[in-house]
Design an enzyme around this catalytic site. Structure first.
Site, PDB file in Angstrom:
ATOM      1  N   LYS A  41      45.279  85.240  94.967  1.00  0.00           N
ATOM      2  CA  LYS A  41      44.711  84.485  96.090  1.00  0.00           C
ATOM      3  C   LYS A  41      45.488  84.700  97.392  1.00  0.00           C
ATOM      4  O   LYS A  41      44.897  84.848  98.464  1.00  0.00           O
ATOM      5  CB  LYS A  41      44.643  82.999  95.725  1.00  0.00           C
ATOM      6  CG  LYS A  41      43.669  82.777  94.569  1.00  0.00           C
ATOM      7  CD  LYS A  41      43.524  81.341  94.180  1.00  0.00           C
ATOM      8  CE  LYS A  41      42.791  81.204  92.848  1.00  0.00           C
ATOM      9  NZ  LYS A  41      41.435  81.741  92.837  1.00  0.00           N
ATOM     10  N   ASP A 264      38.695  83.475  99.036  1.00  0.00           N
ATOM     11  CA  ASP A 264      39.862  84.067  99.699  1.00  0.00           C
ATOM     12  C   ASP A 264      39.442  84.790 100.979  1.00  0.00           C
ATOM     13  O   ASP A 264      40.127  84.712 102.004  1.00  0.00           O
ATOM     14  CB  ASP A 264      40.574  85.047  98.761  1.00  0.00           C
ATOM     15  CG  ASP A 264      41.074  84.358  97.503  1.00  0.00           C
ATOM     16  OD1 ASP A 264      41.411  83.160  97.592  1.00  0.00           O
ATOM     17  OD2 ASP A 264      41.108  85.010  96.450  1.00  0.00           O
TER      18      ASP A 264
HETATM   19  P1  ATP Z   1      36.304  82.309  94.431  1.00  0.00           P
HETATM   20  O1  ATP Z   1      37.099  81.301  93.642  1.00  0.00           O
HETATM   21  O2  ATP Z   1      35.391  83.130  93.579  1.00  0.00           O
HETATM   22  O3  ATP Z   1      37.130  83.108  95.365  1.00  0.00           O
HETATM   23  P2  ATP Z   1      35.321  80.002  95.868  1.00  0.00           P
HETATM   24  O4  ATP Z   1      34.678  79.134  94.864  1.00  0.00           O
HETATM   25  O5  ATP Z   1      36.662  79.629  96.360  1.00  0.00           O
HETATM   26  O6  ATP Z   1      35.307  81.521  95.375  1.00  0.00           O
HETATM   27  P3  ATP Z   1      32.843  80.002  97.267  1.00  0.00           P
HETATM   28  O7  ATP Z   1      32.555  78.610  97.703  1.00  0.00           O
HETATM   29  O8  ATP Z   1      32.128  80.518  96.056  1.00  0.00           O
HETATM   30  O9  ATP Z   1      34.418  80.167  97.162  1.00  0.00           O
HETATM   31  O10 ATP Z   1      32.489  81.024  98.433  1.00  0.00           O
HETATM   32  C1  ATP Z   1      33.176  81.099  99.667  1.00  0.00           C
HETATM   33  C2  ATP Z   1      32.228  81.651 100.683  1.00  0.00           C
HETATM   34  O11 ATP Z   1      31.749  82.933 100.249  1.00  0.00           O
HETATM   35  C3  ATP Z   1      30.968  80.836 100.890  1.00  0.00           C
HETATM   36  O12 ATP Z   1      31.187  79.801 101.801  1.00  0.00           O
HETATM   37  C4  ATP Z   1      29.983  81.880 101.387  1.00  0.00           C
HETATM   38  O13 ATP Z   1      30.213  82.147 102.763  1.00  0.00           O
HETATM   39  C5  ATP Z   1      30.386  83.115 100.606  1.00  0.00           C
HETATM   40  N1  ATP Z   1      29.575  83.249  99.386  1.00  0.00           N
HETATM   41  C6  ATP Z   1      29.942  82.971  98.115  1.00  0.00           C
HETATM   42  N2  ATP Z   1      28.926  83.222  97.248  1.00  0.00           N
HETATM   43  C7  ATP Z   1      27.899  83.666  98.013  1.00  0.00           C
HETATM   44  C8  ATP Z   1      26.565  84.101  97.727  1.00  0.00           C
HETATM   45  N3  ATP Z   1      26.067  84.128  96.489  1.00  0.00           N
HETATM   46  N4  ATP Z   1      25.795  84.480  98.772  1.00  0.00           N
HETATM   47  C9  ATP Z   1      26.256  84.466 100.031  1.00  0.00           C
HETATM   48  N5  ATP Z   1      27.495  84.082 100.361  1.00  0.00           N
HETATM   49  C10 ATP Z   1      28.318  83.687  99.376  1.00  0.00           C
HETATM   50  O1  RIB Z   2      40.373  84.075  94.041  1.00  0.00           O
HETATM   51  C1  RIB Z   2      40.300  85.243  93.289  1.00  0.00           C
HETATM   52  C2  RIB Z   2      41.642  85.579  92.740  1.00  0.00           C
HETATM   53  O2  RIB Z   2      42.033  84.582  91.825  1.00  0.00           O
HETATM   54  C3  RIB Z   2      41.685  86.883  91.959  1.00  0.00           C
HETATM   55  O3  RIB Z   2      42.112  87.959  92.742  1.00  0.00           O
HETATM   56  C4  RIB Z   2      42.602  86.562  90.789  1.00  0.00           C
HETATM   57  O4  RIB Z   2      43.728  87.379  90.694  1.00  0.00           O
HETATM   58  C5  RIB Z   2      42.998  85.105  90.954  1.00  0.00           C
HETATM   59  O5  RIB Z   2      44.206  84.996  91.602  1.00  0.00           O
END
Ligand code: ATP
Ligand code: RIB
Length: 307
Positions: A41, A264
Protein backbone atom coordinates in the site's frame (compact mmCIF):
# COMPACT_ATOMS: atom_id res chain seq x y z
CA UNK A 1 1.26 23.43 1.95
CA UNK A 2 5.00 24.13 2.04
CA UNK A 3 7.39 21.19 1.91
CA UNK A 4 7.34 17.92 0.00
CA UNK A 5 5.00 14.93 0.08
CA UNK A 6 6.35 12.20 2.35
CA UNK A 7 4.86 8.73 2.02
CA UNK A 8 5.65 6.24 4.77
CA UNK A 9 4.54 2.66 4.31
CA UNK A 10 4.82 -0.89 3.08
CA UNK A 11 6.41 -2.54 0.08
CA UNK A 12 5.19 -5.94 -1.14
CA UNK A 13 5.80 -7.98 -4.23
CA UNK A 14 2.36 -9.01 -5.53
CA UNK A 15 1.60 -12.38 -7.10
CA UNK A 16 -1.84 -11.90 -8.59
CA UNK A 17 -3.97 -14.92 -9.53
CA UNK A 18 -6.98 -14.16 -11.74
CA UNK A 19 -9.70 -16.75 -12.20
CA UNK A 20 -13.46 -16.77 -12.89
CA UNK A 21 -14.07 -17.82 -9.29
CA UNK A 22 -12.16 -17.89 -6.01
CA UNK A 23 -11.36 -21.16 -4.18
CA UNK A 24 -13.69 -22.47 -1.48
CA UNK A 25 -12.51 -24.00 1.83
CA UNK A 26 -10.29 -27.02 1.09
CA UNK A 27 -10.46 -26.53 -2.67
CA UNK A 28 -7.55 -26.23 -5.12
CA UNK A 29 -8.21 -24.34 -8.32
CA UNK A 30 -5.78 -24.53 -11.20
CA UNK A 31 -5.69 -22.61 -14.47
CA UNK A 32 -5.50 -19.09 -13.00
CA UNK A 33 -3.84 -16.32 -15.02
CA UNK A 34 -0.77 -14.93 -13.23
CA UNK A 35 0.24 -11.27 -13.08
CA UNK A 36 3.23 -10.03 -11.10
CA UNK A 37 3.61 -6.47 -9.88
CA UNK A 38 5.50 -4.42 -7.36
CA UNK A 39 2.95 -3.51 -4.71
CA UNK A 40 2.30 -2.79 -1.06
CA UNK A 41 0.00 0.00 0.00
CA UNK A 42 2.77 2.46 0.83
CA UNK A 43 4.81 1.86 -2.30
CA UNK A 44 1.66 1.89 -4.45
CA UNK A 45 0.56 5.25 -3.08
CA UNK A 46 4.02 6.76 -3.54
CA UNK A 47 4.27 5.51 -7.13
CA UNK A 48 0.75 6.75 -7.92
CA UNK A 49 1.58 10.18 -6.43
CA UNK A 50 4.62 10.58 -8.62
CA UNK A 51 3.18 9.07 -11.84
CA UNK A 52 0.01 11.19 -11.78
CA UNK A 53 1.85 14.52 -11.56
CA UNK A 54 1.74 15.23 -15.30
CA UNK A 55 -2.04 15.62 -14.95
CA UNK A 56 -1.81 18.33 -12.29
CA UNK A 57 -1.88 22.08 -12.91
CA UNK A 58 0.40 22.74 -9.97
CA UNK A 59 3.03 20.03 -9.80
CA UNK A 60 4.36 19.32 -6.30
CA UNK A 61 8.12 19.10 -5.72
CA UNK A 62 10.05 15.95 -4.80
CA UNK A 63 8.15 13.01 -3.34
CA UNK A 64 9.88 10.96 -0.64
CA UNK A 65 9.20 7.35 0.31
CA UNK A 66 10.20 5.85 3.66
CA UNK A 67 9.90 2.11 4.25
CA UNK A 68 11.91 -1.11 4.05
CA UNK A 69 12.68 -3.90 1.60
CA UNK A 70 14.86 -6.99 1.82
CA UNK A 71 18.12 -7.23 -0.09
CA UNK A 72 16.52 -9.64 -2.55
CA UNK A 73 15.17 -9.82 -6.09
CA UNK A 74 11.73 -8.45 -5.17
CA UNK A 75 13.21 -5.55 -3.24
CA UNK A 76 15.51 -4.79 -6.18
CA UNK A 77 12.49 -4.78 -8.53
CA UNK A 78 10.70 -2.20 -6.36
CA UNK A 79 13.83 -0.06 -6.08
CA UNK A 80 14.08 0.01 -9.89
CA UNK A 81 10.44 1.07 -10.18
CA UNK A 82 10.94 3.82 -7.60
CA UNK A 83 13.96 5.17 -9.49
CA UNK A 84 12.22 4.96 -12.88
CA UNK A 85 9.17 6.74 -11.44
CA UNK A 86 11.32 9.53 -10.02
CA UNK A 87 10.77 9.02 -6.29
CA UNK A 88 13.33 10.05 -3.74
CA UNK A 89 14.26 6.86 -1.82
CA UNK A 90 16.77 8.34 0.62
CA UNK A 91 14.69 6.93 3.51
CA UNK A 92 14.16 3.43 2.10
CA UNK A 93 15.93 0.78 4.21
CA UNK A 94 17.46 -2.23 2.43
CA UNK A 95 17.82 -5.05 4.98
CA UNK A 96 19.84 -8.21 4.41
CA UNK A 97 18.24 -10.46 7.06
CA UNK A 98 14.60 -10.35 6.05
CA UNK A 99 12.58 -10.79 2.85
CA UNK A 100 10.71 -8.09 0.99
CA UNK A 101 7.00 -8.19 1.83
CA UNK A 102 5.02 -10.59 -0.33
CA UNK A 103 1.30 -10.67 -1.14
CA UNK A 104 -0.82 -13.38 -2.74
CA UNK A 105 -3.74 -11.64 -4.42
CA UNK A 106 -6.79 -13.51 -5.72
CA UNK A 107 -8.81 -11.63 -8.30
CA UNK A 108 -12.28 -12.75 -9.40
CA UNK A 109 -12.26 -12.27 -13.17
CA UNK A 110 -15.76 -10.93 -13.80
CA UNK A 111 -15.97 -8.34 -11.02
CA UNK A 112 -12.26 -7.57 -10.67
CA UNK A 113 -12.76 -7.89 -6.87
CA UNK A 114 -9.88 -9.22 -4.81
CA UNK A 115 -8.76 -10.97 -1.62
CA UNK A 116 -5.22 -10.56 -0.30
CA UNK A 117 -2.94 -12.60 2.00
CA UNK A 118 0.31 -10.87 2.99
CA UNK A 119 3.60 -11.80 4.65
CA UNK A 120 5.11 -8.51 5.86
CA UNK A 121 8.84 -9.37 5.99
CA UNK A 122 10.85 -6.12 5.95
CA UNK A 123 7.69 -4.05 6.50
CA UNK A 124 7.68 -5.22 10.12
CA UNK A 125 10.91 -3.24 10.65
CA UNK A 126 9.32 0.13 9.87
CA UNK A 127 9.12 0.97 13.56
CA UNK A 128 9.21 4.27 15.42
CA UNK A 129 12.92 3.69 16.02
CA UNK A 130 13.61 3.05 12.33
CA UNK A 131 11.68 6.19 11.37
CA UNK A 132 13.50 8.40 13.89
CA UNK A 133 15.90 9.68 11.23
CA UNK A 134 13.15 10.50 8.71
CA UNK A 135 12.45 14.27 8.79
CA UNK A 136 8.67 13.96 9.13
CA UNK A 137 8.55 17.50 10.53
CA UNK A 138 9.76 18.97 7.22
CA UNK A 139 7.02 17.44 5.06
CA UNK A 140 4.29 19.50 3.43
CA UNK A 141 1.95 16.51 3.75
CA UNK A 142 2.48 13.09 5.36
CA UNK A 143 0.65 10.17 3.74
CA UNK A 144 0.61 6.83 5.52
CA UNK A 145 -1.44 3.66 5.83
CA UNK A 146 -1.78 0.82 8.31
CA UNK A 147 0.38 -1.91 6.77
CA UNK A 148 3.50 -1.18 8.85
CA UNK A 149 3.90 -1.49 12.65
CA UNK A 150 1.47 0.54 14.75
CA UNK A 151 4.17 2.20 16.86
CA UNK A 152 5.82 3.59 13.72
CA UNK A 153 2.51 4.86 12.37
CA UNK A 154 1.65 6.45 15.72
CA UNK A 155 5.02 8.12 16.16
CA UNK A 156 5.04 9.51 12.61
CA UNK A 157 1.52 10.89 13.01
CA UNK A 158 2.31 12.48 16.36
CA UNK A 159 5.58 13.97 15.17
CA UNK A 160 3.88 15.43 12.10
CA UNK A 161 0.94 16.81 14.06
CA UNK A 162 3.25 18.34 16.69
CA UNK A 163 5.08 20.14 13.88
CA UNK A 164 1.86 21.30 12.20
CA UNK A 165 2.32 18.98 9.20
CA UNK A 166 -1.04 17.78 7.82
CA UNK A 167 -1.50 14.00 7.90
CA UNK A 168 -3.48 11.88 5.45
CA UNK A 169 -4.17 8.45 6.92
CA UNK A 170 -5.43 5.60 4.79
CA UNK A 171 -6.50 3.12 7.51
CA UNK A 172 -5.83 0.02 5.42
CA UNK A 173 -5.81 -2.74 6.45
CA UNK A 174 -7.61 -2.38 9.76
CA UNK A 175 -9.56 -4.56 12.16
CA UNK A 176 -10.07 -4.46 15.92
CA UNK A 177 -6.71 -6.22 16.48
CA UNK A 178 -4.79 -3.98 14.08
CA UNK A 179 -5.83 -0.48 15.08
CA UNK A 180 -3.01 1.91 16.03
CA UNK A 181 -5.44 3.94 18.14
CA UNK A 182 -4.63 7.29 16.56
CA UNK A 183 -6.20 10.49 17.83
CA UNK A 184 -8.57 11.57 15.01
CA UNK A 185 -7.93 15.21 15.93
CA UNK A 186 -4.35 14.73 14.66
CA UNK A 187 -5.47 13.52 11.22
CA UNK A 188 -6.24 16.14 8.57
CA UNK A 189 -7.66 13.58 6.12
CA UNK A 190 -8.86 10.02 6.66
CA UNK A 191 -9.46 7.89 3.56
CA UNK A 192 -11.09 4.55 4.43
CA UNK A 193 -13.02 2.26 2.11
CA UNK A 194 -16.47 1.03 3.19
CA UNK A 195 -15.11 -1.85 5.30
CA UNK A 196 -12.45 0.25 7.01
CA UNK A 197 -14.94 3.04 7.68
CA UNK A 198 -17.21 0.64 9.58
CA UNK A 199 -14.24 -0.39 11.78
CA UNK A 200 -13.34 3.26 12.52
CA UNK A 201 -16.94 3.88 13.54
CA UNK A 202 -16.82 0.89 15.92
CA UNK A 203 -19.26 -1.11 13.78
CA UNK A 204 -16.96 -3.68 12.16
CA UNK A 205 -18.82 -5.90 9.72
CA UNK A 206 -21.54 -3.35 9.00
CA UNK A 207 -22.17 -2.78 5.30
CA UNK A 208 -21.59 0.86 4.48
CA UNK A 209 -22.63 1.57 0.90
CA UNK A 210 -23.28 4.54 -1.36
CA UNK A 211 -26.67 5.11 0.34
CA UNK A 212 -25.28 5.30 3.89
CA UNK A 213 -21.91 6.83 2.95
CA UNK A 214 -22.87 10.47 3.54
CA UNK A 215 -23.97 9.74 7.10
CA UNK A 216 -20.91 7.57 7.71
CA UNK A 217 -18.56 10.27 6.41
CA UNK A 218 -20.26 12.84 8.67
CA UNK A 219 -19.79 10.48 11.59
CA UNK A 220 -16.06 10.34 10.84
CA UNK A 221 -15.95 14.15 11.16
CA UNK A 222 -17.83 13.79 14.43
CA UNK A 223 -14.99 11.62 15.73
CA UNK A 224 -12.60 14.52 15.11
CA UNK A 225 -11.01 13.79 11.72
CA UNK A 226 -10.34 17.01 9.81
CA UNK A 227 -11.82 15.69 6.56
CA UNK A 228 -12.94 12.36 5.16
CA UNK A 229 -12.75 10.85 1.69
CA UNK A 230 -14.63 7.57 1.85
CA UNK A 231 -13.90 5.39 -1.17
CA UNK A 232 -16.86 3.48 -2.58
CA UNK A 233 -15.44 1.38 -5.42
CA UNK A 234 -17.33 1.94 -8.71
CA UNK A 235 -19.56 4.53 -6.98
CA UNK A 236 -16.62 6.92 -6.44
CA UNK A 237 -15.74 8.84 -3.27
CA UNK A 238 -17.85 10.53 -0.60
CA UNK A 239 -16.13 13.75 0.46
CA UNK A 240 -16.90 15.26 3.86
CA UNK A 241 -15.50 18.44 5.32
CA UNK A 242 -16.64 20.45 8.34
CA UNK A 243 -19.25 23.07 7.55
CA UNK A 244 -20.60 21.52 4.35
CA UNK A 245 -22.87 18.65 3.40
CA UNK A 246 -20.97 15.52 2.26
CA UNK A 247 -20.91 15.22 -1.51
CA UNK A 248 -20.38 12.26 -3.79
CA UNK A 249 -17.67 12.49 -6.43
CA UNK A 250 -18.85 9.80 -8.84
CA UNK A 251 -16.42 7.48 -10.60
CA UNK A 252 -16.58 7.24 -14.40
CA UNK A 253 -17.95 4.02 -15.82
CA UNK A 254 -15.01 1.97 -17.03
CA UNK A 255 -14.40 -1.65 -17.92
CA UNK A 256 -12.76 -2.80 -14.68
CA UNK A 257 -10.45 -5.80 -15.04
CA UNK A 258 -8.61 -5.61 -11.71
CA UNK A 259 -9.39 -3.24 -8.84
CA UNK A 260 -6.34 -4.26 -6.76
CA UNK A 261 -4.59 -1.09 -5.61
CA UNK A 262 -7.42 1.21 -6.75
CA UNK A 263 -7.62 2.67 -3.27
CA UNK A 264 -3.87 3.25 -3.34
CA UNK A 265 -4.09 4.97 -6.73
CA UNK A 266 -6.75 7.26 -5.26
CA UNK A 267 -4.74 8.06 -2.14
CA UNK A 268 -1.52 8.82 -4.00
CA UNK A 269 -3.20 11.03 -6.59
CA UNK A 270 -5.44 12.76 -4.04
CA UNK A 271 -2.42 13.56 -1.86
CA UNK A 272 -0.36 14.86 -4.79
CA UNK A 273 -3.26 17.02 -5.95
CA UNK A 274 -3.97 18.35 -2.47
CA UNK A 275 -0.37 19.41 -2.02
CA UNK A 276 -0.59 21.72 -5.01
CA UNK A 277 -4.07 23.14 -4.41
CA UNK A 278 -6.42 24.32 -1.69
CA UNK A 279 -9.43 22.90 -3.56
CA UNK A 280 -10.14 19.57 -1.90
CA UNK A 281 -13.11 18.75 -4.17
CA UNK A 282 -10.91 19.14 -7.25
CA UNK A 283 -8.21 17.03 -5.59
CA UNK A 284 -10.74 14.26 -4.90
CA UNK A 285 -12.01 14.45 -8.50
CA UNK A 286 -8.46 14.09 -9.72
CA UNK A 287 -7.85 11.10 -7.42
CA UNK A 288 -11.05 9.42 -8.59
CA UNK A 289 -10.11 9.89 -12.27
CA UNK A 290 -6.65 8.46 -11.68
CA UNK A 291 -7.95 5.47 -9.66
CA UNK A 292 -10.72 4.63 -12.11
CA UNK A 293 -8.23 4.65 -14.95
CA UNK A 294 -6.03 2.19 -13.02
CA UNK A 295 -8.76 -0.46 -12.72
CA UNK A 296 -8.80 -0.86 -16.52
CA UNK A 297 -5.35 -2.50 -16.37
CA UNK A 298 -3.98 -5.54 -14.57
CA UNK A 299 -1.83 -5.52 -11.46
CA UNK A 300 -1.07 -2.87 -8.87
CA UNK A 301 1.79 -0.52 -9.78
CA UNK A 302 1.67 -2.01 -13.30
CA UNK A 303 -1.80 -0.48 -13.63
CA UNK A 304 -0.82 3.09 -12.63
CA UNK A 305 -0.40 5.25 -15.73
CA UNK A 306 2.17 8.00 -16.13
CA UNK A 307 0.15 11.16 -16.74
P1 ATP B 1 -8.17 -1.73 -2.90
O1 ATP B 1 -8.19 -2.21 -1.47
O2 ATP B 1 -8.49 -2.81 -3.88
O3 ATP B 1 -6.96 -0.94 -3.24
P2 ATP B 1 -10.21 0.11 -2.01
O4 ATP B 1 -11.32 -0.71 -1.49
O5 ATP B 1 -9.32 0.77 -1.04
O6 ATP B 1 -9.37 -0.71 -3.09
P3 ATP B 1 -12.10 1.29 -3.78
O7 ATP B 1 -13.12 2.01 -2.97
O8 ATP B 1 -12.46 -0.05 -4.33
O9 ATP B 1 -10.74 1.27 -2.96
O10 ATP B 1 -11.69 2.17 -5.05
C1 ATP B 1 -11.00 3.40 -4.97
C2 ATP B 1 -11.36 4.20 -6.19
O11 ATP B 1 -11.02 3.45 -7.37
C3 ATP B 1 -12.84 4.49 -6.35
O12 ATP B 1 -13.20 5.63 -5.62
C4 ATP B 1 -12.98 4.67 -7.85
O13 ATP B 1 -12.53 5.96 -8.23
C5 ATP B 1 -11.98 3.66 -8.39
N1 ATP B 1 -12.65 2.39 -8.70
C6 ATP B 1 -12.62 1.24 -7.99
N2 ATP B 1 -13.35 0.27 -8.59
C7 ATP B 1 -13.86 0.84 -9.71
C8 ATP B 1 -14.70 0.37 -10.77
N3 ATP B 1 -15.18 -0.88 -10.81
N4 ATP B 1 -15.01 1.24 -11.75
C9 ATP B 1 -14.55 2.50 -11.75
N5 ATP B 1 -13.76 3.00 -10.79
C10 ATP B 1 -13.40 2.19 -9.78
O1 RIB C 1 -3.89 -2.21 -1.78
C1 RIB C 1 -3.32 -3.21 -2.56
C2 RIB C 1 -2.08 -3.72 -1.91
O2 RIB C 1 -2.42 -4.36 -0.70
C3 RIB C 1 -1.34 -4.77 -2.72
O3 RIB C 1 -0.30 -4.22 -3.48
C4 RIB C 1 -0.88 -5.77 -1.67
O4 RIB C 1 0.50 -5.97 -1.62
C5 RIB C 1 -1.41 -5.25 -0.34
O5 RIB C 1 -0.45 -4.51 0.31
Amino acid sequence: MAGPLLVIGSVNYDLIFRHPRLPRQGETITGAELFESCGGKGANQAVAAVRCRGGLESVPGPIFFAGAVGDDVNGAAQRRVFVEAGLNTRYLLVLDDVHTGLSAVWVEAESGDNRIMNSPGANSRVTAEALASVPVEEAGLLLLQNETPADGVRSAVNRAADAGVPVMWNPAPIDEQNDPGLDPERIAWVTPNEVECAVLLGRAGERIDAASAADAASELLGLGYGGAALTLGPAGVMLAEPGSTPTLVPAPEVGAVDTTGAGDAFNGAFAAALLGSADSRKAVEFGVRYASDSVTRHGTQTSFARW
